[in-house]
Scaffold this motif. Structure first.
Motif, PDB file in Angstrom:
ATOM      1  N   GLY A   9      28.460  40.307  48.217  1.00 19.20           N
ATOM      2  CA  GLY A   9      28.422  41.244  47.078  1.00 19.20           C
ATOM      3  C   GLY A   9      29.622  41.596  46.243  1.00 19.20           C
ATOM      4  O   GLY A   9      29.408  42.266  45.422  1.00 19.20           O
ATOM      5  N   ARG A  10      30.569  40.595  46.574  1.00 13.82           N
ATOM      6  CA  ARG A  10      31.636  40.518  45.687  1.00 13.82           C
ATOM      7  C   ARG A  10      31.857  39.568  44.986  1.00 13.82           C
ATOM      8  O   ARG A  10      31.829  38.272  45.414  1.00 13.82           O
ATOM      9  CB  ARG A  10      33.349  40.895  46.508  1.00 13.82           C
ATOM     10  N   THR A  11      31.738  39.731  43.460  1.00 10.56           N
ATOM     11  CA  THR A  11      31.641  38.518  42.627  1.00 10.56           C
ATOM     12  C   THR A  11      32.861  38.197  41.856  1.00 10.56           C
ATOM     13  O   THR A  11      32.755  37.283  40.886  1.00 10.56           O
ATOM     14  CB  THR A  11      30.481  38.616  41.914  1.00 10.56           C
ATOM     15  N   THR A  12      34.085  38.671  42.192  1.00 11.45           N
ATOM     16  CA  THR A  12      35.261  38.770  41.466  1.00 11.45           C
ATOM     17  C   THR A  12      35.499  37.518  41.283  1.00 11.45           C
ATOM     18  O   THR A  12      35.814  36.899  40.118  1.00 11.45           O
ATOM     19  CB  THR A  12      36.096  39.586  41.991  1.00 11.45           C
ATOM     20  N   CYS A  13      35.575  36.455  42.356  1.00  9.58           N
ATOM     21  CA  CYS A  13      36.230  35.058  42.283  1.00  9.58           C
ATOM     22  C   CYS A  13      35.190  34.285  41.457  1.00  9.58           C
ATOM     23  O   CYS A  13      35.883  33.418  40.639  1.00  9.58           O
ATOM     24  CB  CYS A  13      36.039  34.466  43.460  1.00  9.58           C
ATOM     25  N   ARG A  14      34.102  34.433  41.092  1.00  6.38           N
ATOM     26  CA  ARG A  14      33.352  33.833  40.243  1.00  6.38           C
ATOM     27  C   ARG A  14      33.649  34.288  38.729  1.00  6.38           C
ATOM     28  O   ARG A  14      33.408  33.301  37.719  1.00  6.38           O
ATOM     29  CB  ARG A  14      31.775  33.876  40.308  1.00  6.38           C
ATOM     30  N   ASP A  15      34.033  35.302  38.555  1.00  5.04           N
ATOM     31  CA  ASP A  15      34.119  35.999  37.075  1.00  5.04           C
ATOM     32  C   ASP A  15      35.497  35.858  36.609  1.00  5.04           C
ATOM     33  O   ASP A  15      35.761  36.060  35.302  1.00  5.04           O
ATOM     34  CB  ASP A  15      33.826  37.476  37.125  1.00  5.04           C
ATOM     35  N   LEU A  16      36.247  35.292  37.379  1.00  2.66           N
ATOM     36  CA  LEU A  16      37.816  34.975  36.977  1.00  2.66           C
ATOM     37  C   LEU A  16      37.649  33.976  35.877  1.00  2.66           C
ATOM     38  O   LEU A  16      36.945  33.088  35.589  1.00  2.66           O
ATOM     39  CB  LEU A  16      38.667  34.309  37.989  1.00  2.66           C
TER      40      LEU A  16
END
Length: 547
Positions: A540-547
């Motif tokens: 549920g944590r998508t931060t690494c993909r959105d960088l």
């Protein structure tokens, strides 16, 4: 009754004074005082000159380390600008390390005879400059990869050359100073390279790298004008730690008798317990000093066979190369495979809220933290901190493995996060994830372990073999023990020249371990980063993909 044999007989000068009452009784004392004052003044000049020479030696090798590694860091920092968005950035890291590794592995094996350091420095300068210019003035991928490979080859040859050069210095003290300065320079290159590209990236690849191309030109300038000559280094008094024992006493240095006034030379009767000092003894000392000066000899026939090199290499593998390689595998897996996924909800209070304004700020900050602590730990010998004992060399790799494991668990399972910051729970709008502080401390330890492993490994390799009688490679006998050869014959000179070559080969061969570790880490990191990021997305944590 006979004379008392313990009665003090008059010295020659006293007899002369009694026979010549007109002579001033204080003339001899004044001569002695003048002599002592002159020698004290000369000693002060020698100490000042030695300190100046030592500072030049330190500055030269620190510049060598900085210049040799800074282009490597600049190229890695510019990876996003060197290849298209559809090209994996790992290809830049691969071409930036593989030629250096190949150079460090192959060159010590195939090279024979006496190393021509001036030619090596010139070759490093030319290849490095051509490589960076090729990158700067190319627009397609293939020539840029060729330029990266040339710069990498130069970096590998430069590290090999300057590490070997530290083993040729006259004393342990100068070798230690040079190695400490080189390590500090390579550590500082990480910070300087990232900072240089941060300042120049606005000029684009052509402008930024074009300006960076002037850096290799400082290699020959430093080598020619800043690095002290062998004669200047030999004039540095031996210090207690390196050339004497550990009690804090320096080595014995004969007094210069050229300026001693004649009144000091006395010849007392044989039963008087007074040291005799004559002009002849002073002349003999000068003759012996002259004999110790290196005289050119023909050493072109002296070389190490392939079998001798393999025999030298075998004991180095487990003792030095495996621990150093392990440290580099672990730390570069952290840097390239784990650190990009160490991203968190942005903190809203405390010091972290001032540093992290965007999720893209995390990775550069982890890199800066790592480079800073690598610089500090690689400077440990320069800061006069005691080196790690040989038996403790595996410890940094063990600690590094623990750090890697903990950071992996944080990236995969959010090990240190409090419950409100652990997916799939939605992150709160206020507060700070405590795991940021823990990750910061672990990356500090990572940098310390990497730097300590590097500088201490090469420190011990520098002195490898001395316990077996290789002490002649340091000391008053000149560079690499060549001076002794002139005094004891061609056989001894050949043996000591081989000892020098053995020291150069050892430190050059061990230098391949760190590049090997970086290469293995690059192959591991690419799939590991994708795996960890996908795992975070699934939770549920998508931060690494959105960088």
């Amino acid at each position: 009754m006979g004379p008392d044999i313990h009665e003090r007989r008059p010295l020659q000068s006293e007899s002369h004074a009694r026979a010549n009452p007109d002579v001033d009784d204080y003339d001899e004392d004044e001569d002695v005082d003048d002599f002592i004052a002159a020698n004290e003044e000369q000693s002060l000049k020698d100490v000042t000159s030695s300190k100046h020479t030592n500072k030049r030696l330190f500055a030269a090798f620190m510049i060598f380390g900085l210049l040799n590694n800074v282009l490597y860091v600049i190229i890695l920092s510019a990876a996003l600008d060197l290849v298209s968005s559809s090209t994996p950035k790992g290809i830049v890291a691969l071409f930036n390390i593989f030629p250096a590794l190949l150079t460090k592995v192959v060159w010590p094996i195939i090279s024979n005879g006496k190393i021509q350091y001036t030619r090596r420095v010139g070759l490093c300068t030319c290849v490095s400059w051509l490589g960076i210019m090729t990158i700067a003035f190319s627009s397609s991928l293939a020539p840029r990869l060729l330029g990266i490979s040339m710069a990498s080859l130069s970096s590998g040859l430069g590290e090999l050359t300057f590490l070997q050069l530290t083993t040729t210095l006259p004393t342990r003290s100068t070798s230690k100073t040079a190695l400490g300065a080189w390590s500090s320079g390579t550590g500082f290159a990480g910070i300087a390279g990232a900072g240089i590209w941060w300042l120049l990236r606005g000029l684009g690849v052509k402008g930024g790298l074009g300006l960076s191309s002037i850096l290799p030109l400082f290699f020959p300038i430093t080598y020619q004008f800043l690095l002290p000559s062998h004669a200047e280094l030999e004039a540095i008094p031996s210090n207690a730690e390196s050339d004497s024992d550990s009690s804090g006493r320096g080595g014995y240095e004969p007094i210069n008798t050229d300026s001693i006034p004649p009144s000091i030379f006395i010849t007392p009767p044989s039963q008087d317990v007074v040291p005799q000092l004559t002009i002849a003894s002073g002349a003999r000392s000068r003759e012996q000093d002259h004999d110790l000066k290196p005289i050119p000899e023909e050493y072109h026939k002296v070389y190490l066979t392939t079998q001798e090199k393999l025999d030298l290499l075998k004991p180095l593998i487990l003792r030095y190369m495996v621990p150093l390689c392990a440290v580099y595998v672990e730390e570069y897996v952290i840097n390239s495979g784990v650190a990009p996924t160490l991203v968190f909800p942005l903190p809203t209070r405390g010091i972290w809220s001032k540093l992290f304004k965007s999720p893209r700020d995390y990775y550069p900050f982890w890199s800066l933290t790592y480079q800073t602590f690598v610089f500090l730990s690689r400077s440990s010998i320069s800061l006069s901190l005691p080196p790690l004992p040989l038996r403790f060399l595996p410890f940094p790799s063990i600690i590094q493995f623990i750090v890697l494991s903990l950071l992996f668990l944080q990236a995969r399972f959010f090990l240190f996060s409090s419950s409100e910051y652990t997916p799939p729970a939605p992150a709160p709008s206020e507060g700070v994830d405590r795991s940021i502080t823990i990750v910061f401390l672990l990356i500090c330890i990572e940098g310390l372990c990497g730097g300590l492993a590097y500088v201490n490994t090469f420190y011990h390799v520098q002195h490898e073999g001395e316990e077996a009688g290789d002490n002649s490679s340091h000391g008053i006998n000149g560079i690499g023990g060549v001076g002794t050869a002139t005094a004891t014959g061609t056989g001894t000179g050949t043996r000591e020249e081989k000892m020098k070559m053995q020291k150069e080969f050892r430190i050059g061969a061990v230098g391949a371990a760190d590049s090997t570790g970086i290469l293995f880490a690059a192959l591991i990191s690419m799939p590991l980063e994708l795996s960890l990021c996908n795992s975070q997305i699934e939770q549920g944590r998508t931060t690494c993909r959105d960088l």
